[in-house]
Design an enzyme around this catalytic site. Sequence first.
Site, PDB file in Angstrom:
ATOM      1  N   GLU A 143      10.839   7.609  -1.060  1.00  0.00           N
ATOM      2  CA  GLU A 143       9.970   7.778  -2.233  1.00  0.00           C
ATOM      3  C   GLU A 143       8.557   7.799  -1.675  1.00  0.00           C
ATOM      4  OE1 GLU A 143      11.056   8.203  -5.242  1.00  0.00           O
ATOM      5  OE2 GLU A 143      13.138   7.806  -4.714  1.00  0.00           O
ATOM      6  N   CYS A 198       2.394   5.495  -7.935  1.00  0.00           N
ATOM      7  CA  CYS A 198       2.861   6.740  -7.319  1.00  0.00           C
ATOM      8  C   CYS A 198       3.009   7.839  -8.350  1.00  0.00           C
ATOM      9  CB  CYS A 198       4.189   6.497  -6.628  1.00  0.00           C
ATOM     10  SG  CYS A 198       5.383   5.703  -7.703  1.00  0.00           S
TER      11      CYS A 198
HETATM   12  P1  NAP Z   1       2.460   2.794   3.734  1.00  0.00           P
HETATM   13  O1  NAP Z   1       1.243   2.405   4.458  1.00  0.00           O
HETATM   14  O2  NAP Z   1       3.102   4.084   4.049  1.00  0.00           O
HETATM   15  O3  NAP Z   1       3.492   1.575   3.958  1.00  0.00           O
HETATM   16  C1  NAP Z   1       4.729   1.558   3.273  1.00  0.00           C
HETATM   17  C2  NAP Z   1       5.636   0.525   3.921  1.00  0.00           C
HETATM   18  O4  NAP Z   1       6.017   0.975   5.233  1.00  0.00           O
HETATM   19  C3  NAP Z   1       4.985  -0.846   4.132  1.00  0.00           C
HETATM   20  O5  NAP Z   1       5.923  -1.847   3.836  1.00  0.00           O
HETATM   21  C4  NAP Z   1       4.651  -0.826   5.612  1.00  0.00           C
HETATM   22  O6  NAP Z   1       4.554  -2.117   6.158  1.00  0.00           O
HETATM   23  C5  NAP Z   1       5.874  -0.110   6.135  1.00  0.00           C
HETATM   24  N1  NAP Z   1       5.767   0.396   7.486  1.00  0.00           N
HETATM   25  C6  NAP Z   1       4.714   0.996   8.078  1.00  0.00           C
HETATM   26  N2  NAP Z   1       5.035   1.320   9.359  1.00  0.00           N
HETATM   27  C7  NAP Z   1       6.313   0.893   9.562  1.00  0.00           C
HETATM   28  C8  NAP Z   1       7.217   0.922  10.675  1.00  0.00           C
HETATM   29  N3  NAP Z   1       6.872   1.466  11.834  1.00  0.00           N
HETATM   30  N4  NAP Z   1       8.450   0.399  10.516  1.00  0.00           N
HETATM   31  C9  NAP Z   1       8.830  -0.157   9.346  1.00  0.00           C
HETATM   32  N5  NAP Z   1       8.011  -0.224   8.268  1.00  0.00           N
HETATM   33  C10 NAP Z   1       6.780   0.308   8.370  1.00  0.00           C
HETATM   34  O7  NAP Z   1       2.212   2.823   2.150  1.00  0.00           O
HETATM   35  P2  NAP Z   1       1.382   1.811   1.258  1.00  0.00           P
HETATM   36  O8  NAP Z   1      -0.072   1.964   1.614  1.00  0.00           O
HETATM   37  O9  NAP Z   1       1.979   0.447   1.298  1.00  0.00           O
HETATM   38  O10 NAP Z   1       1.661   2.388  -0.207  1.00  0.00           O
HETATM   39  C11 NAP Z   1       0.919   3.415  -0.805  1.00  0.00           C
HETATM   40  C12 NAP Z   1       1.678   4.710  -0.780  1.00  0.00           C
HETATM   41  O11 NAP Z   1       2.978   4.534  -1.302  1.00  0.00           O
HETATM   42  C13 NAP Z   1       1.029   5.772  -1.641  1.00  0.00           C
HETATM   43  O12 NAP Z   1       0.942   6.951  -0.912  1.00  0.00           O
HETATM   44  C14 NAP Z   1       1.992   5.942  -2.817  1.00  0.00           C
HETATM   45  O13 NAP Z   1       2.030   7.220  -3.395  1.00  0.00           O
HETATM   46  C15 NAP Z   1       3.298   5.594  -2.213  1.00  0.00           C
HETATM   47  N6  NAP Z   1       4.232   5.113  -3.233  1.00  0.00           N
HETATM   48  C16 NAP Z   1       5.273   5.912  -3.596  1.00  0.00           C
HETATM   49  C17 NAP Z   1       6.160   5.484  -4.575  1.00  0.00           C
HETATM   50  C18 NAP Z   1       7.320   6.327  -5.023  1.00  0.00           C
HETATM   51  O14 NAP Z   1       8.190   5.814  -5.697  1.00  0.00           O
HETATM   52  N7  NAP Z   1       7.377   7.591  -4.680  1.00  0.00           N
HETATM   53  C19 NAP Z   1       5.986   4.239  -5.170  1.00  0.00           C
HETATM   54  C20 NAP Z   1       4.915   3.459  -4.765  1.00  0.00           C
HETATM   55  C21 NAP Z   1       4.036   3.911  -3.787  1.00  0.00           C
HETATM   56  P3  NAP Z   1       3.128  -2.785   6.462  1.00  0.00           P
HETATM   57  O15 NAP Z   1       2.420  -2.905   5.150  1.00  0.00           O
HETATM   58  O16 NAP Z   1       3.501  -4.108   7.033  1.00  0.00           O
HETATM   59  O17 NAP Z   1       2.438  -1.863   7.417  1.00  0.00           O
END
Ligand code: NAP
Length: 519
Positions: free
Chosen positions: A256, A295
Amino acid sequence: MGVLASYLTGRWQAPGAGGAVIRDAVTGEQIIQVSATGLDLDAAMTYARRTGGPALRSLTFHQRADLLGRLAEHIRSERDRLYELSLRTGATLSDSKFDVDGGIRVLRYYAARGRSELPDSPVLFEGDPEELSSGGKFVGQHLHSPAAGVAIQINAFNFPVWAPLEKLATALLAGVPSLIKPATPTAYLTALLVEIIVAANVLPPGAVQLWCGSGSHLLDLATEQDMISFTGSADTALRLRSHPNVATRSVRFNVEADSVNSTILGPDVSPGSALMAGFVDQVVTEMTVKAGQKCTAIRRIFVPAVRVEAVARLLSEKLASVVVGNPRSATVRMGALASLEQRAEVRRAISRIASSGTIVFGDPDRADPVDADPDRGAFMSPVLLRCDDGAAAAHDTEPFGPVATLIGYHSESGLIDLCNRGRGSLVASIASEDSRFIQSVVLGIAPWHGRILLLNEEDAAESTGHGSPLPALTHGGPGRAGGGSEMGGLRGVLRHMQCTAIQAGPETLSRLDTHRNQA
Ligand code: NAP
């Protein structure tokens, strides 16, 4: 300042000192450090596979549904604690109701569907056997059995309660244990949720674990029976889904990701009409709920070119009435972004879009928050931009904050083309009374969208809203939105199960389907 504990192998475990410092989004005060140093992920995965998985697989769907129902009631009784802590993420009370109550609703929904539509059996035989041979002595049927692995949840920062509950509901009903890895900026709120879940003492040991801090090792440990459910940005999704272990072992991977969602105003809607007012209200709601950190929030507003001025004026008037500030203050309608880093990220996205357009409302660099320090808290004014239809940045960039871009369209085919330039979105909405226009646009954009909401004057009062994912419906979208799908009724449960075609004689097959035998 303490260090956030993780809940692993049946106990709370503190990591070594250090880690990311998490601050209150409103005051800038340090809250806690988040780290995974010294924690044993291997042991946690083994515990889920050997303890949680067998315990859940031994239960029937009805028993698992009962667990969900009891869990929902317990979390509901403790939700004030979640609301209170949510304030520190910058969320207003209504934002946290979206997150907390929304999550409880998903648990209840799956508890009800599990009891009413799935058998009182640990596995599901789908439909009736189909005859395979001319004599009718050989038949086939699909068997859905729980994956013998772990539902690895990697969540985004913006829904620290709803996202883990939504993923937990489907995995648990399927009979698969969960390992929750919250995003670091709001991990402390998910940790409180898990504390409440553990205290409920409803789930079997190993059914839920919490891993706080870096998840970089998670993908190395995933196996063929695990399911990674990732929510986050498209960039992270790309890195994770191309991890060699994920590819080599064909680990199920649901994404997602981010999405440049649209709303469309039909040419038939004129200023002064109730539908125009509903359209404007919906846009402002989507821009400001959770300070636009959803999102599903509206990022692109398509209106007939002749209506751009009028809609810009109506939106600006409404946005001017949004009170930004400390979510503890009664007058405040929009709180803070999750962190100063997040605000800097949104400002960068705005300047990318503004480089080929103009800002018609709000100053990205200035906010006058009520009852808060604008330099210490991550506050931002809502920002409305306007771009020509040809400007690429508005279609490519997701400003993950209270930001949307107004774009005029000149023709129906041009509109469809523009909308689909998002390269795959979670949701679009259309406000119109013109059924021919609606049909043409729905058919034109449906292949690029996971959900489409239609708004007219008659239905507006009961509309569930552009930005609310519902457990009965697919949440996900193609392309940029990740290509995944969560919830969607029982489809969300079956995702965690292996579908195996069984071919046998009718007698043999019916002996296997013990539930049908009992019925
Ligand atoms: P993000 O920076 O991509 O991080 C998402 C998750 O991935 C976090 O838990 C992060 O952990 C983890 N992660 C990062 N690198 C990793 C690795 N190498 N191995 C395992 N896990 C890893 O996103 P965000 O800033 O938290 O969220 C915002 C984004 O999410 C926006 O772009 C939004 O559109 C999207 N979103 C989409 C939906 C949907 O349903 N489509 C819903 C909500 C949000 P850490 O925080 O510890 O780095």
